[in-house]
Design a protein around this motif. Structure first.
Motif, PDB file in Angstrom:
ATOM      1  N   GLU A  42      13.234  11.148  -8.935  1.00  0.00           N
ATOM      2  CA  GLU A  42      12.157  10.788  -8.003  1.00  0.00           C
ATOM      3  C   GLU A  42      12.374   9.135  -7.458  1.00  0.00           C
ATOM      4  OE1 GLU A  42       8.950   9.513 -11.195  1.00  0.00           O
ATOM      5  OE2 GLU A  42       8.814  11.468 -10.346  1.00  0.00           O
ATOM      6  N   ASN A  43      13.519   8.588  -8.195  1.00  0.00           N
ATOM      7  CA  ASN A  43      13.801   7.191  -7.937  1.00  0.00           C
ATOM      8  C   ASN A  43      14.741   6.944  -6.770  1.00  0.00           C
ATOM      9  OD1 ASN A  43      12.551   6.354 -10.263  1.00  0.00           O
ATOM     10  ND2 ASN A  43      14.254   6.728 -11.591  1.00  0.00           N
ATOM     11  N   CYS A  44      15.214   8.037  -6.298  1.00  0.00           N
ATOM     12  CA  CYS A  44      16.099   8.320  -5.171  1.00  0.00           C
ATOM     13  C   CYS A  44      15.339   8.158  -3.930  1.00  0.00           C
ATOM     14  CB  CYS A  44      16.932   9.447  -5.014  1.00  0.00           C
ATOM     15  SG  CYS A  44      18.223   9.537  -6.434  1.00  0.00           S
ATOM     16  N   SER A  45      15.560   7.071  -2.949  1.00  0.00           N
ATOM     17  CA  SER A  45      14.969   6.863  -1.532  1.00  0.00           C
ATOM     18  C   SER A  45      15.470   7.660  -0.730  1.00  0.00           C
ATOM     19  CB  SER A  45      14.691   5.583  -1.165  1.00  0.00           C
ATOM     20  OG  SER A  45      16.141   5.028  -0.900  1.00  0.00           O
ATOM     21  N   GLU A  46      14.877   8.029   0.576  1.00  0.00           N
ATOM     22  CA  GLU A  46      15.476   8.728   1.489  1.00  0.00           C
ATOM     23  C   GLU A  46      16.750   7.968   2.115  1.00  0.00           C
ATOM     24  OE1 GLU A  46      12.629   9.216   4.763  1.00  0.00           O
ATOM     25  OE2 GLU A  46      11.335  10.543   3.321  1.00  0.00           O
ATOM     26  N   LYS A  47      16.714   6.599   2.241  1.00  0.00           N
ATOM     27  CA  LYS A  47      17.813   5.654   2.622  1.00  0.00           C
ATOM     28  C   LYS A  47      19.278   6.371   1.770  1.00  0.00           C
ATOM     29  CE  LYS A  47      19.373   1.112   3.530  1.00  0.00           C
ATOM     30  NZ  LYS A  47      19.094  -0.184   3.673  1.00  0.00           N
ATOM     31  N   VAL A  48      18.949   6.153   0.305  1.00  0.00           N
ATOM     32  CA  VAL A  48      20.122   6.626  -0.766  1.00  0.00           C
ATOM     33  C   VAL A  48      20.547   7.905  -0.217  1.00  0.00           C
ATOM     34  CG1 VAL A  48      20.788   6.837  -3.029  1.00  0.00           C
ATOM     35  CG2 VAL A  48      19.267   4.848  -2.233  1.00  0.00           C
ATOM     36  N   LEU A  49      19.687   8.759  -0.054  1.00  0.00           N
ATOM     37  CA  LEU A  49      20.014  10.384  -0.050  1.00  0.00           C
ATOM     38  C   LEU A  49      20.841  10.249   1.155  1.00  0.00           C
ATOM     39  CD1 LEU A  49      16.882  12.180  -1.080  1.00  0.00           C
ATOM     40  CD2 LEU A  49      19.054  12.296  -2.211  1.00  0.00           C
ATOM     41  N   HIS A  55      20.168  14.483   7.815  1.00  0.00           N
ATOM     42  CA  HIS A  55      18.946  13.892   7.706  1.00  0.00           C
ATOM     43  C   HIS A  55      17.987  14.162   6.286  1.00  0.00           C
ATOM     44  CE1 HIS A  55      15.322  11.301   8.307  1.00  0.00           C
ATOM     45  NE2 HIS A  55      14.395  12.323   8.311  1.00  0.00           N
ATOM     46  N   ALA A  56      17.536  13.509   5.791  1.00  0.00           N
ATOM     47  CA  ALA A  56      16.928  13.740   4.296  1.00  0.00           C
ATOM     48  C   ALA A  56      15.429  13.053   4.298  1.00  0.00           C
ATOM     49  CB  ALA A  56      17.573  13.163   3.068  1.00  0.00           C
ATOM     50  N   THR A  57      14.883  14.107   3.837  1.00  0.00           N
ATOM     51  CA  THR A  57      13.327  13.719   3.802  1.00  0.00           C
ATOM     52  C   THR A  57      12.695  13.871   2.399  1.00  0.00           C
ATOM     53  OG1 THR A  57      12.822  14.108   6.104  1.00  0.00           O
ATOM     54  CG2 THR A  57      10.957  13.900   4.698  1.00  0.00           C
ATOM     55  N   CYS A  58      12.312  12.831   1.614  1.00  0.00           N
ATOM     56  CA  CYS A  58      11.621  12.919   0.564  1.00  0.00           C
ATOM     57  C   CYS A  58      10.295  13.335   0.466  1.00  0.00           C
ATOM     58  CB  CYS A  58      11.903  11.755  -0.344  1.00  0.00           C
ATOM     59  SG  CYS A  58      13.697  11.315  -0.586  1.00  0.00           S
ATOM     60  N   GLN A  59       9.839  14.268  -0.447  1.00  0.00           N
ATOM     61  CA  GLN A  59       8.427  14.778  -0.613  1.00  0.00           C
ATOM     62  C   GLN A  59       7.838  13.598  -1.468  1.00  0.00           C
ATOM     63  OE1 GLN A  59       7.303  16.961   1.231  1.00  0.00           O
ATOM     64  NE2 GLN A  59       7.801  19.056   0.531  1.00  0.00           N
ATOM     65  N   LYS A  60       6.226  13.266  -0.975  1.00  0.00           N
ATOM     66  CA  LYS A  60       5.726  12.527  -1.808  1.00  0.00           C
ATOM     67  C   LYS A  60       5.228  13.141  -3.085  1.00  0.00           C
ATOM     68  CE  LYS A  60       3.588  10.034   1.969  1.00  0.00           C
ATOM     69  NZ  LYS A  60       2.284   9.551   2.952  1.00  0.00           N
ATOM     70  N   ASN A  61       5.267  12.597  -4.160  1.00  0.00           N
ATOM     71  CA  ASN A  61       5.020  12.731  -5.572  1.00  0.00           C
ATOM     72  C   ASN A  61       3.474  13.088  -5.722  1.00  0.00           C
ATOM     73  OD1 ASN A  61       7.735  13.176  -6.380  1.00  0.00           O
ATOM     74  ND2 ASN A  61       7.560  11.033  -7.098  1.00  0.00           N
ATOM     75  N   HIS A  62       2.877  12.062  -5.318  1.00  0.00           N
ATOM     76  CA  HIS A  62       1.479  12.189  -5.410  1.00  0.00           C
ATOM     77  C   HIS A  62       0.582  11.965  -4.138  1.00  0.00           C
ATOM     78  CE1 HIS A  62       2.233  12.028  -9.858  1.00  0.00           C
ATOM     79  NE2 HIS A  62       2.915  11.071  -9.427  1.00  0.00           N
ATOM     80  N   LEU A  63       0.016  12.895  -3.469  1.00  0.00           N
ATOM     81  CA  LEU A  63      -0.899  12.756  -2.496  1.00  0.00           C
ATOM     82  C   LEU A  63      -2.257  12.447  -2.610  1.00  0.00           C
ATOM     83  CD1 LEU A  63       0.397  16.179  -0.458  1.00  0.00           C
ATOM     84  CD2 LEU A  63       1.044  13.749  -0.096  1.00  0.00           C
ATOM     85  N   GLU A  64      -2.941  11.629  -2.127  1.00  0.00           N
ATOM     86  CA  GLU A  64      -4.186  11.159  -2.031  1.00  0.00           C
ATOM     87  C   GLU A  64      -5.139  12.099  -1.438  1.00  0.00           C
ATOM     88  OE1 GLU A  64      -4.672   7.053  -1.189  1.00  0.00           O
ATOM     89  OE2 GLU A  64      -3.224   6.135  -2.969  1.00  0.00           O
ATOM     90  N   PHE A  65      -6.137  12.470  -2.045  1.00  0.00           N
ATOM     91  CA  PHE A  65      -7.286  13.205  -1.214  1.00  0.00           C
ATOM     92  C   PHE A  65      -7.754  12.408   0.130  1.00  0.00           C
ATOM     93  CE2 PHE A  65      -7.054  15.483  -5.107  1.00  0.00           C
ATOM     94  CZ  PHE A  65      -6.992  16.769  -4.922  1.00  0.00           C
ATOM     95  N   ASP A  66      -7.788  13.147   1.124  1.00  0.00           N
ATOM     96  CA  ASP A  66      -8.295  12.333   2.348  1.00  0.00           C
ATOM     97  C   ASP A  66      -9.907  12.980   2.577  1.00  0.00           C
ATOM     98  OD1 ASP A  66      -7.985  14.978   3.147  1.00  0.00           O
ATOM     99  OD2 ASP A  66      -6.967  14.653   4.719  1.00  0.00           O
ATOM    100  N   GLY A  67     -10.495  12.206   3.505  1.00  0.00           N
ATOM    101  CA  GLY A  67     -12.015  12.662   3.697  1.00  0.00           C
ATOM    102  C   GLY A  67     -12.209  14.190   3.667  1.00  0.00           C
ATOM    103  N   LYS A  68     -11.366  14.991   4.378  1.00  0.00           N
ATOM    104  CA  LYS A  68     -11.534  16.414   4.692  1.00  0.00           C
ATOM    105  C   LYS A  68     -11.522  17.141   3.218  1.00  0.00           C
ATOM    106  CE  LYS A  68     -10.198  16.512   9.370  1.00  0.00           C
ATOM    107  NZ  LYS A  68      -9.159  17.142  10.345  1.00  0.00           N
ATOM    108  N   ALA A  69     -10.575  16.635   2.403  1.00  0.00           N
ATOM    109  CA  ALA A  69     -10.350  17.313   1.430  1.00  0.00           C
ATOM    110  C   ALA A  69     -11.496  17.083   0.402  1.00  0.00           C
ATOM    111  CB  ALA A  69      -9.085  16.826   0.633  1.00  0.00           C
ATOM    112  N   VAL A  70     -11.926  15.920   0.313  1.00  0.00           N
ATOM    113  CA  VAL A  70     -13.101  15.306  -0.825  1.00  0.00           C
ATOM    114  C   VAL A  70     -14.157  16.251  -0.113  1.00  0.00           C
ATOM    115  CG1 VAL A  70     -14.632  13.528  -1.343  1.00  0.00           C
ATOM    116  CG2 VAL A  70     -12.380  13.171  -1.069  1.00  0.00           C
ATOM    117  N   GLY A 112       6.859  20.813  -4.156  1.00  0.00           N
ATOM    118  CA  GLY A 112       8.254  21.417  -4.074  1.00  0.00           C
ATOM    119  C   GLY A 112       9.033  21.063  -2.964  1.00  0.00           C
ATOM    120  N   PRO A 113      10.260  21.402  -2.749  1.00  0.00           N
ATOM    121  CA  PRO A 113      11.075  21.207  -1.572  1.00  0.00           C
ATOM    122  C   PRO A 113      10.778  21.715  -0.463  1.00  0.00           C
ATOM    123  CG  PRO A 113      12.486  22.361  -3.300  1.00  0.00           C
ATOM    124  CD  PRO A 113      10.989  21.932  -4.145  1.00  0.00           C
ATOM    125  N   PHE A 114      10.081  22.874  -0.543  1.00  0.00           N
ATOM    126  CA  PHE A 114       9.592  23.887   0.650  1.00  0.00           C
ATOM    127  C   PHE A 114       8.283  23.481   1.146  1.00  0.00           C
ATOM    128  CE2 PHE A 114      12.908  26.726  -1.331  1.00  0.00           C
ATOM    129  CZ  PHE A 114      13.871  26.082  -0.580  1.00  0.00           C
TER     130      PHE A 114
END
Length: 576
Positions: free
Chosen positions: A5-12, A33-48, A265-267
């Motif tokens: 998880e320390n790898c960034s999109e630029k390094v990948l 092109h590489a895209t990294c998934q966020k490890n921790h998503l913050e709840f938005d207003g709709k989710a709350v 997950g990656p998918f």
């Protein structure tokens, strides 16, 4: 690709560039092109908001269940129930599961609901959400008189087939051996039952038309045709809308905002499955017009839009059938003929294939197949019309018709042969052994769903009239009764579960028969588990609330009429 998880999109991206250069791959034609998934998503207003709504609803269900259990226990033990003469007030907290207790006029016991309609309605509002009562209703295997038992079996088997077809359709993006699977496994004739599983939806259209026709005709006969049409039709449409809409919209309100947060997950689609989180399209579903738009929320609910549209149309066929069978048959036949003509024109215009697998080879053809043909009501109404006519036959025969044994076997053989031709008849065309002309494909697209509806209609008709033999015994098995009650919620929830499972995978699936069987079994169990919860939370309470709304409005209206009659119009007006 799973990395630290320390790898960034630029390094990948640098790693991928170096790997491709070492493999002598030309990066001008293929841009990595590489895209990294966020490890921790913050709840938005709709989710709350969705979480708060779910919490409040869970609290309501809990309180309702406690009240129901307590009131039932009190009734059994005569607690807080005091029986006196007619001149003394009575406290009566007994709650019946099936309906509100209504003592006879002048009875020595008077319920709280009768003395104060507002408090009675409020109490029954809470009891409508009880898991205890609703669970007993859902899991009951009792059948009422006049029930078409075989319908339950057809429903359960059809929804199982729908789920199997969707498991196969959604799996393409997560299969590691996709080349071998599509070139070897799918050439087996047995897989045609999966490739053509989508006619199972036409079984539901058939059942819907049959039940609406049969029950409406019986209601007209019970009232001898003397009906106040405006209130009757209004209640007819309201019941259907109320039956489907609350569960659909409440599930949408919870599922759409919360889906991005339930796994990773990656998918995993961290922005959710629905485009724009249904901000602009949710009302399409609420009005049941989503099948007329290319961008829709919860795409699998196109079926509900079609079913609602057919339901709105149904009285214009069924009511004429009651008064004049010739007029009803002419109207239904003209609609069916118009559907065939429209389907044939659309199929020929876009050069649509006969098999749904073939449309996957061309993205543009796939869009035309789904948006212009597959989900449009004028292409799917055929089985529904057949269902209306089947319901009419059941009504006219009163589910009692003795068919000659030889003729009965012959019709069963014809129906079975036609059904097998629809499911397995495209095998040679799919595998390239035979190339069907476009006119033959147009004919197949035009008629095969109607023919399938007629085959399923014969099964229900034969079983209901005592000509089904062991098939009726199987389809009327009491085990299917509670499962059939969960069919609607199972249809709503199963695609979400399939997408959630596939998207949460860490590695692609190696597809073979055993994998498909395991995935299907697991999804089926989870679907009915979640469908039971969804039915307890949303569907069953709303059905109880519908009865409560009409009962309380009727009670309040009677009280107001009595108050108006006793005091007189002038006195009431002065009092106001």
């Amino acid at each position: 690709m799973c990395v630290s998880e320390n790898c960034s999109e630029k390094v990948l991206n640098k790693i991928i560039d170096q790997a491709m250069s070492m493999l002598l791959i030309n990066t001008t034609s293929i841009k990595p092109h590489a895209t990294c998934q966020k490890n921790h998503l913050e709840f938005d207003g709709k989710a709350v908001a969705a979480l708060m709504f779910a919490g409040v609803f869970a609290l309501l269900v809990t309180i309702s269940t406690i009240l129901d259990v307590l009131s039932t226990w009190m009734a059994k033990n005569d607690i807080f129930q005091k029986t006196t003469s007619t001149n003394v007030e009575v406290l009566h907290y007994a709650h019946k599961i099936n309906s509100e207790e209504t003592p006879l006029l002048g009875s020595p016991t008077t319920s709280v609901a009768q003395k104060n309609p507002a408090s009675g309605c409020l109490m029954n509002f809470f009891l409508a959400f009880s898991v205890y009562s609703n669970g007993k209703k859902i899991l009951s295997t009792k059948k009422t008189a006049g029930t078409l038992g075989a319908v339950n079996g057809v429903r359960v088997l059809s929804i199982s087939w729908v789920i199997l077809g969707h498991i196969f359709a959604f799996i393409i993006g997560v299969v590691s051996n996709v080349g071998y699977f599509y070139t070897v496994d799918l050439k087996r004739r047995s897989y045609q039952a999966i490739l053509n599983a989508f006619v199972s939806v036409d079984s539901f259209f058939l059942l819907s038309g049959l039940l609406v026709s049969y029950l409406l005709l019986k209601e007209l006969r019970r009232n001898e045709g003397n009906i106040k049409w405006l209130p009757f039709i209004a209640k007819f449409y309201f019941h259907r809308y109320w039956r489907l809409t609350p569960s659909l919209m409440l599930l949408m309100f919870v599922y759409v905002p919360l889906f991005p947060y339930i796994s990773d997950g990656p998918f995993w689609p961290q922005k959710g499955l629905e485009q724009g989180q249904c901000n602009k399209t949710w009302w399409y579903n609420m009005l049941y017009i989503n099948n007329f738009f290319n961008e829709e929320c919860m795409a699998w609910t196109w079926y509900l839009a079609n079913d609602m549209q057919f339901f709105i149309l149904s009285p214009f066929i069924i009511i004429p059938l009651y008064y004049s069978k010739f007029l009803g048959w002419i109207i239904g036949g003209m609609i069916l003929l118009g559907s065939w003509i429209a389907t044939g024109i659309i199929s020929n215009k876009y050069q649509l294939p006969a098999s749904q697998l073939e449309q996957l080879t061309s993205p543009s053809m796939g869009l035309h197949y789904f948006n212009d043909y597959y989900i449009k009501p004028y292409c799917r109404v055929g089985p529904y019309i057949v269902g209306i006519f089947c319901g009419y036959f059941l009504y006219k025969t009163d589910c009692k018709l003795k068919i000659n044994k030889v003729l009965n076997i012959f019709i069963w053989m014809v129906a079975a042969t036609l059904a097998c031709l629809i499911v397995y008849g495209l095998y040679d065309d799919v595998n390239g052994y035979v190339h069907l002309s476009q006119s033959v494909k147009d004919l197949y697209n035009t008629t095969h769903r109607t023919v399938w509806g007629a085959c399923v209609g014969w099964v229900v008709f034969a079983c209901a009239t005592g000509n089904g033999g062991f098939i009726n015994t199987l389809l009327s098995w009491s085990f299917f009764t509670p499962l059939a009650r969960l069919t609607y919620c199972a249809y709503l929830i199963h695609p979400i579960l399939i997408y959630a499972y596939y998207s949460s995978l860490r590695t692609p699936l190696y597809m073979d028969d055993s994998t498909l069987a395991v995935v299907f079994s697991g999804i089926m169990v989870l679907t009915y588990m979640f469908a039971f919860v969804l039915s307890l939370a949303f569907e069953a309470p709303m059905l109880s609330l519908e009865k409560l709304i009409f009962n309380c409005l009727s009670l309040i209206l009677k009280r107001w009429r009595r108050y108006w009659y006793i005091r007189g119009p002038s006195e009431v007006k002065h009092h106001e």
